[in-house]
Design a protein around this motif. Structure first.
Motif, PDB file in Angstrom:
ATOM      1  N   ASP A  10       0.836  -1.211   0.000  1.00  0.00           N
ATOM      2  CA  ASP A  10       0.000   0.000   0.000  1.00  0.00           C
ATOM      3  C   ASP A  10       0.865   1.254   0.000  1.00  0.00           C
ATOM      4  O   ASP A  10       0.570   2.238  -0.687  1.00  0.00           O
ATOM      5  CB  ASP A  10      -0.903   0.025   1.250  1.00  0.00           C
ATOM      6  CG  ASP A  10      -2.049  -0.970   1.162  1.00  0.00           C
ATOM      7  OD1 ASP A  10      -2.337  -1.439   0.043  1.00  0.00           O
ATOM      8  OD2 ASP A  10      -2.639  -1.280   2.224  1.00  0.00           O
ATOM      9  N   MET A  11       1.937   1.230   0.804  1.00  0.00           N
ATOM     10  CA  MET A  11       2.820   2.397   0.884  1.00  0.00           C
ATOM     11  C   MET A  11       3.536   2.634  -0.438  1.00  0.00           C
ATOM     12  O   MET A  11       3.736   3.776  -0.860  1.00  0.00           O
ATOM     13  CB  MET A  11       3.825   2.222   2.030  1.00  0.00           C
ATOM     14  CG  MET A  11       3.144   2.290   3.400  1.00  0.00           C
ATOM     15  SD  MET A  11       4.256   1.894   4.755  1.00  0.00           S
ATOM     16  CE  MET A  11       5.321   3.325   4.735  1.00  0.00           C
ATOM     17  N   VAL A  12       3.929   1.535  -1.091  1.00  0.00           N
ATOM     18  CA  VAL A  12       4.575   1.661  -2.406  1.00  0.00           C
ATOM     19  C   VAL A  12       3.592   2.254  -3.411  1.00  0.00           C
ATOM     20  O   VAL A  12       3.925   3.184  -4.161  1.00  0.00           O
ATOM     21  CB  VAL A  12       5.063   0.278  -2.891  1.00  0.00           C
ATOM     22  CG1 VAL A  12       5.445   0.334  -4.366  1.00  0.00           C
ATOM     23  CG2 VAL A  12       6.241  -0.193  -2.043  1.00  0.00           C
ATOM     24  N   ARG A  13       2.380   1.738  -3.394  1.00  0.00           N
ATOM     25  CA  ARG A  13       1.357   2.189  -4.346  1.00  0.00           C
ATOM     26  C   ARG A  13       1.095   3.687  -4.182  1.00  0.00           C
ATOM     27  O   ARG A  13       0.932   4.425  -5.151  1.00  0.00           O
ATOM     28  CB  ARG A  13       0.087   1.356  -4.102  1.00  0.00           C
ATOM     29  CG  ARG A  13      -0.942   1.399  -5.177  1.00  0.00           C
ATOM     30  CD  ARG A  13      -0.433   1.048  -6.545  1.00  0.00           C
ATOM     31  NE  ARG A  13      -0.440  -0.357  -6.886  1.00  0.00           N
ATOM     32  CZ  ARG A  13       0.350  -0.886  -7.830  1.00  0.00           C
ATOM     33  NH1 ARG A  13       1.208  -0.142  -8.496  1.00  0.00           N
ATOM     34  NH2 ARG A  13       0.287  -2.178  -8.110  1.00  0.00           N
ATOM     35  N   GLN A  14       1.088   4.125  -2.930  1.00  0.00           N
ATOM     36  CA  GLN A  14       0.851   5.547  -2.662  1.00  0.00           C
ATOM     37  C   GLN A  14       1.967   6.421  -3.261  1.00  0.00           C
ATOM     38  O   GLN A  14       1.731   7.527  -3.709  1.00  0.00           O
ATOM     39  CB  GLN A  14       0.787   5.756  -1.150  1.00  0.00           C
ATOM     40  CG  GLN A  14       0.294   7.125  -0.735  1.00  0.00           C
ATOM     41  CD  GLN A  14       0.283   7.269   0.768  1.00  0.00           C
ATOM     42  OE1 GLN A  14       1.193   6.826   1.458  1.00  0.00           O
ATOM     43  NE2 GLN A  14      -0.763   7.893   1.288  1.00  0.00           N
ATOM     44  N   MET A  15       3.186   5.874  -3.260  1.00  0.00           N
ATOM     45  CA  MET A  15       4.347   6.604  -3.796  1.00  0.00           C
ATOM     46  C   MET A  15       4.333   6.645  -5.314  1.00  0.00           C
ATOM     47  O   MET A  15       4.625   7.680  -5.907  1.00  0.00           O
ATOM     48  CB  MET A  15       5.625   5.861  -3.401  1.00  0.00           C
ATOM     49  CG  MET A  15       6.467   6.330  -2.261  1.00  0.00           C
ATOM     50  SD  MET A  15       6.587   8.012  -1.852  1.00  0.00           S
ATOM     51  CE  MET A  15       8.121   8.473  -2.632  1.00  0.00           C
ATOM     52  N   VAL A  16       4.080   5.493  -5.930  1.00  0.00           N
ATOM     53  CA  VAL A  16       4.359   5.390  -7.375  1.00  0.00           C
ATOM     54  C   VAL A  16       3.116   5.106  -8.214  1.00  0.00           C
ATOM     55  O   VAL A  16       3.228   4.983  -9.437  1.00  0.00           O
ATOM     56  CB  VAL A  16       5.436   4.308  -7.667  1.00  0.00           C
ATOM     57  CG1 VAL A  16       6.721   4.663  -6.937  1.00  0.00           C
ATOM     58  CG2 VAL A  16       4.955   2.913  -7.271  1.00  0.00           C
ATOM     59  N   GLY A  17       1.970   5.014  -7.576  1.00  0.00           N
ATOM     60  CA  GLY A  17       0.744   4.754  -8.341  1.00  0.00           C
ATOM     61  C   GLY A  17       0.842   3.474  -9.148  1.00  0.00           C
ATOM     62  O   GLY A  17       1.329   2.458  -8.643  1.00  0.00           O
ATOM     63  N   LEU A  62       3.447  -4.284  -9.272  1.00  0.00           N
ATOM     64  CA  LEU A  62       3.686  -4.518  -7.845  1.00  0.00           C
ATOM     65  C   LEU A  62       2.859  -5.725  -7.400  1.00  0.00           C
ATOM     66  O   LEU A  62       1.675  -5.840  -7.744  1.00  0.00           O
ATOM     67  CB  LEU A  62       3.251  -3.272  -7.065  1.00  0.00           C
ATOM     68  CG  LEU A  62       3.216  -3.361  -5.544  1.00  0.00           C
ATOM     69  CD1 LEU A  62       4.625  -3.528  -4.971  1.00  0.00           C
ATOM     70  CD2 LEU A  62       2.565  -2.120  -4.960  1.00  0.00           C
ATOM     71  N   ALA A  63       3.499  -6.623  -6.644  1.00  0.00           N
ATOM     72  CA  ALA A  63       2.764  -7.757  -6.084  1.00  0.00           C
ATOM     73  C   ALA A  63       3.384  -8.118  -4.749  1.00  0.00           C
ATOM     74  O   ALA A  63       4.529  -7.741  -4.469  1.00  0.00           O
ATOM     75  CB  ALA A  63       2.819  -8.953  -7.029  1.00  0.00           C
TER      76      ALA A  63
END
Lengths: 129, 202
Positions: free
Chosen positions: A21-28, A33-34
């Motif tokens: 979730d934190m990665v997704r927030q950074m890089v959309g 991502l998995a």
């Protein structure tokens, strides 16, 4: 050329999901991502088949960087990588980096189109040398 | 070795691990994350469930099949470590097991590489390595002697300081406990040797 993909492997499904979730927030959606977390029985631990599936989901022709938490996560990730097809095997690396910070830094680097080696280096700068 | 013999050996090892799962968990609770027994039981229940089909295969393929199951089912570091042991054995061993000493040596090497470890770090290698050495030395009555070598080697992990695996996080506090992986290795070797003796295949 596609961006390097990121896989997060934790003993805890919640940590794996939360770090993702934190990665997704950074890089959309700019990087694949998995994540994989939990052992084959659903408890704390890691599982080779679920790591392999996560690598498949995050697959990119530019390669995949894997972030892990503790020992078994690393050993199981290495085993999962060895079981990939020969042409994919050399394009997946386990980063020696803290899982949350490493995943965010690696994904940020990857989102700029960097090579797998550059992504790994950025993540590993976080580890004491 | 007939499929019946191979079946007995697989079941003997699997049953020994399953029967001692609680003990392995207790050892792991002392210096690790407490999952060794549960993980090994899950892996060897899968091995046992497929024992009849596995035993029909030539020995190298049977060992590879067991290794694959352990890799896929165990979880934890012991899955890839024991999985690698069986996969590497299967890759090297002759169908008649005539090169068992060389094959076991190669398999122990593979486990060292997988775990990035070596004997002396309070791991399963502290049992596998002395067993491999005794096997390489050869001589009579190996199935009677190897369990003794393995049990003594597992006991010898008690005073060791763990420098690899989860137990290494405890530092000095890892001293005074038997390594759970050393114990499971000794169990597997003892049950295999006992079954070989019962079948008179030693």
């Amino acid at each position: 050329m596609a961006n390097v993909g990121i896989v997060i492997v934790s003993h805890s499904p919640k940590i794996a999901e939360g770090a993702a979730d934190m990665v997704r927030q950074m890089v959309g959606d700019s990087v694949n991502l998995a994540y994989a977390g939990g052992d084959p029985g659903g408890g704390l631990g890691t599982s080779v088949p679920s790591i392999r599936d996560a690598i498949d989901r995050a697959w990119s022709e530019a390669g995949v960087a894997v972030l892990v938490d503790l020992g078994g996560a690393e050993t199981n990730s290495e085993m999962a990588i060895e079981m990939l097809d020969a042409e994919r095997r050399d394009r997946v690396v386990v980063c020696n980096a803290p899982i949350v910070e490493g995943a965010v830094m690696a994904a940020t680097e990857a989102s700029g189109g960097s090579t797998l080696e550059a992504v790994r280096r950025t993540a590993e700068e976080l580890s004491p040398q | 070795m007939t499929p019946e013999h191979l079946h007995k050996l697989i079941v003997a090892v699997a049953d020994a691990v399953i029967a001692h799962a609680d003990e392995l968990t207790e050892l792991d609770q002392a210096i690790g994350d407490g999952d060794h027994g549960v993980n090994m039981r899950r892996g060897f229940e899968a091995v046992r469930a497929d024992a009849a089909a596995t035993a029909e295969k030539p020995l190298p393929d049977a060992l590879k099949a067991i290794g694959t199951q352990l890799v896929m089912k165990v979880g934890g570091a012991s899955g890839p470590l024991y999985g690698t042991l069986f996969l590497a054995l299967g890759k090297t061993i002759a169908p008649d097991a005539s090169n068992i000493a060389a094959a076991f040596a190669a398999a122990v090497q593979a486990v060292e590489a997988r775990g990035k470890s070596h004997p002396g770090q309070k791991t399963l290698l502290d049992v596998l390595a002395p067993v491999q050495a005794a096997l390489a030395d050869g001589g009579p009555h190996l199935p009677a002697r190897l369990p003794i070598v393995a049990a003594a080697a597992a006991d010898a992990t008690v005073p060791m300081l763990a420098t690899r695996g989860r137990a290494s996080f405890l530092g000095e506090r890892s001293i005074g406990h038997m390594d759970p992986g050393a114990r499971s290795s000794a169990l597997m070797i003892a049950s295999l040797c006992r079954a070989l003796e019962e079948l008179d295949l030693g």
